[in-house]
Design an enzyme around this catalytic site. Sequence first.
Site, PDB file in Angstrom:
ATOM      1  N   SER A 205      -6.197  11.500  -4.447  1.00 20.33           N
ATOM      2  CA  SER A 205      -5.145  10.744  -3.761  1.00 20.33           C
ATOM      3  C   SER A 205      -5.439  10.687  -2.276  1.00 20.33           C
ATOM      4  CB  SER A 205      -3.775  11.378  -4.026  1.00 20.33           C
ATOM      5  OG  SER A 205      -2.744  10.527  -3.571  1.00 20.33           O
ATOM      6  N   ASN A 206      -4.465  10.338  -1.470  1.00 23.19           N
ATOM      7  CA  ASN A 206      -4.657  10.267  -0.018  1.00 23.19           C
ATOM      8  C   ASN A 206      -3.373  10.682   0.697  1.00 23.19           C
ATOM      9  OD1 ASN A 206      -2.958   7.818   0.528  1.00 23.19           O
ATOM     10  ND2 ASN A 206      -4.416   6.951  -0.926  1.00 23.19           N
ATOM     11  N   ARG A 207      -3.421  10.648   2.027  1.00 23.74           N
ATOM     12  CA  ARG A 207      -2.330  11.218   2.823  1.00 23.74           C
ATOM     13  C   ARG A 207      -1.206  10.250   3.177  1.00 23.74           C
ATOM     14  NH1 ARG A 207      -3.746  16.145   4.675  1.00 23.74           N
ATOM     15  NH2 ARG A 207      -5.968  16.590   4.909  1.00 23.74           N
TER      16      ARG A 207
END
Length: 399
Positions: A205-207
């Site tokens: 995933s990412n931030r």
Amino acid sequence: MKRVLLIIGGGIAAYKSLDLIRRLREQGVAVRVVMTEAAQKFVTPLAAGAIAGERVFTDLFDQAQEFDVGHIRLARECDLVIVAPATADFMAKAAHGLANDLASAVLLATDKPVLMAPAMNPLMWANAATRRNFATLQTQGLHFVGPNEGEMAESGERGVGRMAEPTEIRDAALALLSDGPLKGKRALVTAGPTIEAIDPVRFLSNRSSGKQGYAIASALAELGADVTLVSGPTNLPAPTGVKRVDVESAREMLAASQAALPLDVAVMVAAVADWRPAKEAKGKIKKDAAGVPAIALQENPDILATLSKLGKKRPKLVIGFAAETDRVEEHARAKIAKKGCDWIVANDVSGDVMGGAENAVILITKDKAEAWPRMAKEAVAHKLAAEIAKTLTAKGRRK
Ligand code: C5P
């Protein structure tokens, strides 16, 4: 009939608020006035009441006043709350949720949109504490008009701090009171990250926090649009008046976005994972099975490009976001061409934008590139929603 609750704060600009009452009433808007104690040093409740044609409220602790209407009813029996002048002190109290007088208690108790017209000395406006309070109030979704640049009434000093003119405040108020330029328009916003499963317990995933997308969904709904927010996992509450569809992967986000068609506008703010594991393991991958596993990746569908190239079913206006760390405008223009969208909102994410409260963006359309000053994500959202409304309501002209 629309009804405004006007809170008059204690500044010299209070005299202009008497004119504001007249200007609003000329437009058929009823005005009920609350004055702070300091405001009464500048203008009298008698004058404000005479112009409003209604009694003025001043005291949280006056039994007769509280019995008569009460601060909760004052806060609710209106369509819009205006604070003019909003002094540095009043903004500070509002930012911290203080409620030790009628005006601040009403503000804390209201569930209506709030429009503030700040007025103060330029040094007070520029002070770090005021900047912080202003940013906090913007983040909470309050609307602002002014302050303008010009000469101060008391000192003759020049700078930013003059209250907006009554006609400007009236126009901002009428815009907030109207049924909304996007009434009947269908909008899609994608927001947040996507998560791409490696196995039943692990993912890529990412931030992305989802803040900017949620703020845009909320701003479009405020303008009357029928909004679907397709959201990856975030910690944010659903904005009021918005239909939220929760998804996890890019493929789910694409399907939910297509299900929202037909659309007038699509704003793709989500940080969609570019790749997903080519194979999702059925069971949890064992740590000591065959050493460190290699995760082969596969490209995800591009939701923005897919919606942009829909042909007849294409939303009238398709807007993408571009997070860049260098040569922002150049890369954004290339992205418009590649994805086939109409606008790109480009931001430089080399700083603390991801997950942060503020954003500095450049709005890039086919014929312009407009750099907006750094502002709260809510303020970016309001400005973008206003641009969208302008474009979708311009007759016979597209984009
Ligand atoms: O190509 P890039 O990821 O930089 O493009 C960003 C824009 O494209 C954003 O608006 C994002 O929401 C959208 N996007 C998408 N689907 C993808 C990748 C990006 O909708 N798979």
